[in-house]
Enzyme design. Structure first.
Site, PDB file in Angstrom:
ATOM      1  N   ASN A 160       0.799  -1.234   0.000  1.00  0.00           N
ATOM      2  CA  ASN A 160       0.000   0.000   0.000  1.00  0.00           C
ATOM      3  C   ASN A 160       0.830   1.282   0.000  1.00  0.00           C
ATOM      4  O   ASN A 160       0.323   2.337  -0.356  1.00  0.00           O
ATOM      5  CB  ASN A 160      -1.016  -0.010   1.150  1.00  0.00           C
ATOM      6  CG  ASN A 160      -0.378  -0.010   2.510  1.00  0.00           C
ATOM      7  OD1 ASN A 160       0.767  -0.436   2.675  1.00  0.00           O
ATOM      8  ND2 ASN A 160      -1.096   0.451   3.510  1.00  0.00           N
ATOM      9  N   GLU A 256       5.530  -3.469  11.837  1.00  0.00           N
ATOM     10  CA  GLU A 256       4.318  -2.643  11.736  1.00  0.00           C
ATOM     11  C   GLU A 256       3.277  -3.531  11.089  1.00  0.00           C
ATOM     12  O   GLU A 256       3.432  -3.917   9.930  1.00  0.00           O
ATOM     13  CB  GLU A 256       4.534  -1.453  10.802  1.00  0.00           C
ATOM     14  CG  GLU A 256       5.593  -0.475  11.207  1.00  0.00           C
ATOM     15  CD  GLU A 256       5.801   0.613  10.154  1.00  0.00           C
ATOM     16  OE1 GLU A 256       5.320   0.474   9.012  1.00  0.00           O
ATOM     17  OE2 GLU A 256       6.447   1.593  10.485  1.00  0.00           O
ATOM     18  N   CYS A 290      -3.070   0.951   6.950  1.00  0.00           N
ATOM     19  CA  CYS A 290      -3.060   0.321   8.276  1.00  0.00           C
ATOM     20  C   CYS A 290      -3.784   1.207   9.263  1.00  0.00           C
ATOM     21  O   CYS A 290      -4.447   0.724  10.172  1.00  0.00           O
ATOM     22  CB  CYS A 290      -1.632   0.062   8.738  1.00  0.00           C
ATOM     23  SG  CYS A 290      -0.638   1.551   8.832  1.00  0.00           S
TER      24      CYS A 290
HETATM   25  P1  NAP Z   1       1.531  -8.918   3.444  1.00  0.00           P
HETATM   26  O1  NAP Z   1       0.780  -9.805   2.563  1.00  0.00           O
HETATM   27  O2  NAP Z   1       1.767  -9.339   4.841  1.00  0.00           O
HETATM   28  O3  NAP Z   1       2.939  -8.640   2.708  1.00  0.00           O
HETATM   29  C1  NAP Z   1       3.883  -7.737   3.258  1.00  0.00           C
HETATM   30  C2  NAP Z   1       5.260  -8.059   2.707  1.00  0.00           C
HETATM   31  O4  NAP Z   1       5.703  -9.317   3.216  1.00  0.00           O
HETATM   32  C3  NAP Z   1       5.320  -8.196   1.180  1.00  0.00           C
HETATM   33  O5  NAP Z   1       6.541  -7.659   0.729  1.00  0.00           O
HETATM   34  C4  NAP Z   1       5.278  -9.695   0.986  1.00  0.00           C
HETATM   35  O6  NAP Z   1       5.843 -10.106  -0.223  1.00  0.00           O
HETATM   36  C5  NAP Z   1       6.148 -10.125   2.149  1.00  0.00           C
HETATM   37  N1  NAP Z   1       6.042 -11.525   2.551  1.00  0.00           N
HETATM   38  C6  NAP Z   1       4.975 -12.348   2.485  1.00  0.00           C
HETATM   39  N2  NAP Z   1       5.290 -13.563   3.010  1.00  0.00           N
HETATM   40  C7  NAP Z   1       6.584 -13.485   3.406  1.00  0.00           C
HETATM   41  C8  NAP Z   1       7.489 -14.404   4.030  1.00  0.00           C
HETATM   42  N3  NAP Z   1       7.144 -15.643   4.326  1.00  0.00           N
HETATM   43  N4  NAP Z   1       8.729 -13.984   4.296  1.00  0.00           N
HETATM   44  C9  NAP Z   1       9.120 -12.724   3.992  1.00  0.00           C
HETATM   45  N5  NAP Z   1       8.320 -11.809   3.411  1.00  0.00           N
HETATM   46  C10 NAP Z   1       7.060 -12.186   3.129  1.00  0.00           C
HETATM   47  O7  NAP Z   1       0.855  -7.463   3.540  1.00  0.00           O
HETATM   48  P2  NAP Z   1       0.277  -6.545   2.390  1.00  0.00           P
HETATM   49  O8  NAP Z   1      -0.966  -7.167   1.869  1.00  0.00           O
HETATM   50  O9  NAP Z   1       1.359  -6.171   1.433  1.00  0.00           O
HETATM   51  O10 NAP Z   1      -0.084  -5.213   3.210  1.00  0.00           O
HETATM   52  C11 NAP Z   1      -1.295  -5.032   3.876  1.00  0.00           C
HETATM   53  C12 NAP Z   1      -1.146  -5.297   5.361  1.00  0.00           C
HETATM   54  O11 NAP Z   1      -0.072  -4.520   5.871  1.00  0.00           O
HETATM   55  C13 NAP Z   1      -2.355  -4.856   6.166  1.00  0.00           C
HETATM   56  O12 NAP Z   1      -2.626  -5.810   7.149  1.00  0.00           O
HETATM   57  C14 NAP Z   1      -1.912  -3.543   6.798  1.00  0.00           C
HETATM   58  O13 NAP Z   1      -2.601  -3.212   7.974  1.00  0.00           O
HETATM   59  C15 NAP Z   1      -0.480  -3.807   7.021  1.00  0.00           C
HETATM   60  N6  NAP Z   1       0.255  -2.554   7.106  1.00  0.00           N
HETATM   61  C16 NAP Z   1       0.650  -2.119   8.335  1.00  0.00           C
HETATM   62  C17 NAP Z   1       1.298  -0.904   8.472  1.00  0.00           C
HETATM   63  C18 NAP Z   1       1.702  -0.369   9.812  1.00  0.00           C
HETATM   64  O14 NAP Z   1       2.433   0.608   9.830  1.00  0.00           O
HETATM   65  N7  NAP Z   1       1.260  -0.936  10.929  1.00  0.00           N
HETATM   66  C19 NAP Z   1       1.568  -0.142   7.336  1.00  0.00           C
HETATM   67  C20 NAP Z   1       1.151  -0.618   6.082  1.00  0.00           C
HETATM   68  C21 NAP Z   1       0.503  -1.832   5.983  1.00  0.00           C
HETATM   69  P3  NAP Z   1       4.882 -10.534  -1.466  1.00  0.00           P
HETATM   70  O15 NAP Z   1       4.161  -9.315  -1.873  1.00  0.00           O
HETATM   71  O16 NAP Z   1       5.866 -10.996  -2.456  1.00  0.00           O
HETATM   72  O17 NAP Z   1       3.999 -11.618  -0.938  1.00  0.00           O
HETATM   73  O1  G3H Z   2      -0.718   1.818   5.866  1.00  0.00           O
HETATM   74  C1  G3H Z   2      -0.033   2.219   6.771  1.00  0.00           C
HETATM   75  C2  G3H Z   2       0.689   3.492   6.718  1.00  0.00           C
HETATM   76  O2  G3H Z   2       1.772   3.476   7.595  1.00  0.00           O
HETATM   77  C3  G3H Z   2      -0.284   4.586   7.067  1.00  0.00           C
HETATM   78  O3  G3H Z   2       0.212   5.831   6.795  1.00  0.00           O
HETATM   79  O4  G3H Z   2      -1.584   7.073   7.987  1.00  0.00           O
HETATM   80  O5  G3H Z   2      -0.058   8.229   6.423  1.00  0.00           O
HETATM   81  O6  G3H Z   2      -1.772   6.652   5.553  1.00  0.00           O
HETATM   82  P1  G3H Z   2      -0.864   6.999   6.691  1.00  0.00           P
END
Ligand code: NAP
Ligand code: G3H
Length: 480
Positions: A160, A256, A290
Site C-alpha cells: 500500500n 508494523e 493500516c
Molecule cells: P503482506 O501480505 O503481509 O505482505 C507484506 C510483505 O511481506 C510483502 O513484501 C510480501 O511479499 C512479504 N512476505 C509475504 N510472506 C513473506 C514471508 N514468508 N517472508 C518474507 N516476506 C514475506 O501485507 P500486504 O498485503 O502487502 O499489506 C497489507 C497489510 O499490511 C495490512 O494488514 C496492513 O494493515 C499492514 N500494514 C501495516 C502498516 C503499519 O504501519 N502498521 C503499514 C502498512 C501496511 P509478497 O508481496 O511478495 O507476498
Molecule cells: O498503511 C499504513 C501506513 O503506515 C499509514 O500511513 O496514515 O499516512 O496513511 P498513513
C-alpha cells in the site's frame, strides 16, 4: 530515469551497483484494468545467498563513511525523487491503483522523509557517562557510548506504500551505517525499484542497497531466517508478521502490522467536523491503510445524527479510476474484494443495516456504511483493508473503551469530543500506540513515534526512533 532498470519490459534488481535480471520473471498486472505493466525477476535462494554476502561486505565499508557523507547522499536522493516525481507517481498509480494526487504526495512525502532523516541522523550523538552517580562508585570510570550500526538490515515493505514504507526503512538504516537488502512487495516492486534507482543516482556506494524481488513463497522464509541478516524491519499483515516472528531465529525484529482503529464519538462531538475526519480516515485509498478508521463507536444518543452526517460526507467521495483522481479506486486484487464483500455479507446476514454501498464493479467496491453492527459480526473485529465502515452503537464511554480494547489490534484510536478531560481520560485507557484527539487516525508527521501494541506490531518507528532501533550503543569505559 527508467532506462537502466528495465529492458524489454523486464525490470532489473539492484545488486552491487549493477542492474541484473534472472531466468524467471513475475508478471505485474495493473489492478486498474489487468494490463501487464512489466515483469520483475523471480530471484531464488542462491540469489539470496549471493545478495546477502554482498550486503555484508559492503556494510563494512559503509560504516566507515562519515555521517556527513551519508547525509549528503540522502539529500541528493530526495532531490532526485522530487525531480522525477511525475514519472515515479505515474508508475505507482498504475501498479497499486492509488489515486494520482495521493501517488504524488507519497513521493513528495518520501523525499521529505529522507531529507529529515539525514538532518536527524547528523544530529544524533552517543552518551558520555560518569561512574560516580551510581552508589559505591567514585569518579574513576568514564563511559563513552557511541552509536554503531547493526549490520545488514532486511527491509520488507507492503503493497500500500511501496515507496514510502520502503524508504522509511532504508533511509534510517543507512544513516545508522547499515547496509540494506530490500524485499519489496511483489505488487509494488516496480515502484520500489524506482526508489532504489534514486539512491543509486545519488551516489550510494555499490552493494549498500540491494533489492531482491521474487515470490515470497520461494524466498521469503529463507530470507528472514538467513544468518547474514542482522535486523528485520517488516511492514505488512499480522498473519505474515506472526509467521516471520516464529521462524526468524532470534534476528531482532521491528514490525508494523495490521490495525482495527476505532473512532470513538462522544455526545458533545462537533458532528460535521467528526464526520469529515471519519470519512476521510476510513475511505482514502479505499481503506487500504493500516491506520484507516475501521470502526466507529458512537454514543447511542447522537448516533442517528452522526450516521446522517457520515452519509452526507461519503456521498461526496469520487468512485472510479485513480487517474481521474477518485478517492475510492480498484482494490489491489480480486481476492481482497471477495474478502471485503464476504465481511459485508456476514454483517447483513446477522442483522446489520446497510446505509449505503455493497456494490462491486470489477475490483471497485463502492464505499459502504453499515449501522447497528453487533459484536457477533466478523466486521466488528476483522481488518477489511477495503472501503467499508462499520458503526457500533454504545451506551457509555466505558462500553466504548471496553470494545475498543477488546480488539486483537492496538495501532491507533481517535476520540471526538469537546471535553479535554474526557479526551485525556479515555486516551489513557486505550491500549494502542497512538491516540488522536479530534482527528482521523494517521501515521504522519513521520518524525512522531509510531508503534502498535498486541497484534499491531513491535518496536517504534518514526525518524529518530527508527535510526535508534537500527543501531546500538557501544560502550568504551575508560578506567582512570
Ligand atoms: P503482506 O501480505 O503481509 O505482505 C507484506 C510483505 O511481506 C510483502 O513484501 C510480501 O511479499 C512479504 N512476505 C509475504 N510472506 C513473506 C514471508 N514468508 N517472508 C518474507 N516476506 C514475506 O501485507 P500486504 O498485503 O502487502 O499489506 C497489507 C497489510 O499490511 C495490512 O494488514 C496492513 O494493515 C499492514 N500494514 C501495516 C502498516 C503499519 O504501519 N502498521 C503499514 C502498512 C501496511 P509478497 O508481496 O511478495 O507476498
Ligand atoms: O498503511 C499504513 C501506513 O503506515 C499509514 O500511513 O496514515 O499516512 O496513511 P498513513
Amino acid at each position: 530515469m527508467i532506462n537502466s532498470i528495465k529492458k524489454d519490459n523486464i525490470y532489473h534488481n539492484l545488486y552491487d551497483g549493477k542492474w541484473i535480471i534472472s531466468d524467471n520473471t513475475i508478471d505485474i498486472f495493473s489492478p486498474i484494468d489487468g494490463e501487464l505493466i512489466g515483469k520483475v525477476p523471480a530471484m531464488l535462494k542462491d540469489d539470496v545467498n549471493k545478495f546477502l554476502e554482498n550486503s555484508k561486505l559492503s556494510q563494512k565499508h559503509w560504516e566507515l563513511t562519515s555521517i556527513d557523507s551519508r547525509a549528503n547522499i540522502l539529500y541528493k536522493t530526495a532531490k532526485i525523487l522530487e525531480d522525477n516525481i511525475d514519472e515515479i507517481s505515474e508508475i505507482l498509480m498504475l501498479e497499486i491503483a492509488k489515486d494520482k494526487k495521493s501517488s504524488i504526495s507519497e513521493v513528495k512525502r518520501t523525499a521529505d522523509f529522507i531529507r529529515h532523516t539525514a538532518d536527524t541522523g547528523r544530529n544524533l550523538y552517543g552518551d558520555f557517562i560518569q561512574s560516580d552517580s551510581f552508589p559505591g562508585f567514585s569518579r574513576n570510570k568514564l563511559c563513552l557510548a557511541t552509536r554503531v550500526p547493526l549490520g545488514v538490515v532486511l527491509a520488507i515493505s507492503p503493497f500500500n506504500y511501496p515507496i514510502n514504507l520502503s524508504a522509511s526503512k532504508i533511509a534510517p538504516a543507512l544513516m545508522a551505517g547499515n547496509s540494506v537488502l530490500l524485499k519489496p512487495p511483489t505488487q509494488g516492486s516496480i515502484s520500489a525499484l524506482y526508489l532504489s534507482k534514486a539512491f543509486m543516482m545519488a551516489g550510494l556506494p555499490h552493494g549498500v542497497l540491494n533489492t531482491i524481488t521474487g515470490k515470497s513463497s520461494s524466498i521469503g522464509d529463507y530470507l528472514v531466517s538467513h544468518e547474514n541478516v542482522n535486523f528485520i524491519n517488516f511492514t505488512g499483515s499480522t498473519k505474515v508478521g506472526n509467521h516471520i516472528a516464529s521462524i526468524s531465529n532470534m534476528i531482532p525484529l521491528m514490525m508494523e502490522l495490521g490495525g482495527k482503529d476505532a473512532a470513538i464519538v462522544l455526545k458533545d462531538a462537533d458532528i460535521e467536523k467528526t464526520a469529515k475526519e471519519i470519512i476521510s480516515g476510513a475511505f482514502s485509498y479505499s481503506g487500504q491503510r493500516c491506520t484507516a478508521i475501521k470502526r466507529v463507536l458512537v454514543i447511542e444518543d447522537i448516533a442517528n445524527n452522526l450516521v446522517d452526517a457520515l452519509l452526507n460526507e461519503l456521498n461526496q467521495l469520487k468512485v472510479g479510476l485513480p487517474q481521474d483522481n477518485c478517492e475510492v479506486t480498484p482494490l489491489i486484487d480480486s481476492n481482497s474484494c471477495d474478502f471485503v464483500m464476504n465481511l459485508i455479507k456476514d454483517a447483513l446476514d446477522k442483522g446489520a443495516n446497510l446505509v449505503t454501498g455493497y456494490k462491486r464493479s470489477g475490483n471497485i467496491i463502492y464505499p459502504t456504511l453499515l449501522d447497528n453492527i453487533s459484536l457477533d459480526m466478523d466486521l466488528a473485529w476483522e481488518e477489511p483493508f477495503g472501503p467499508v465502515l462499520p458503526i457500533i452503537r454504545v451506551s457509555s464511554k466505558e462500553e466504548a473503551i471496553r470494545i475498543a480494547n477488546k480488539s486483537q489490534y492496538g495501532l491507533q484510536s481517535s476520540i471526538f469530543t469537546q471535553d479535554i478531560n474526557d479526551a485525556f481520560n479515555i486516551a489513557n485507557k486505550l491500549n494502542v500506540g497512538t491516540v488522536q484527539i479530534n482527528s482521523k487516525t494517521e501515521r504522519g508527521p513521520d518524525h512522531f513515534p509510531f508503534s502498535g501494541v498486541k497484534s499491531s506490531g513491535m518496536g517504534t518507528q518514526g525518524i529518530r526512533y527508527s535510526i535508534e532501533a537500527m543501531s546500538r550503543l557501544k560502550s568504551i569505559v575508560i578506567n582512570i
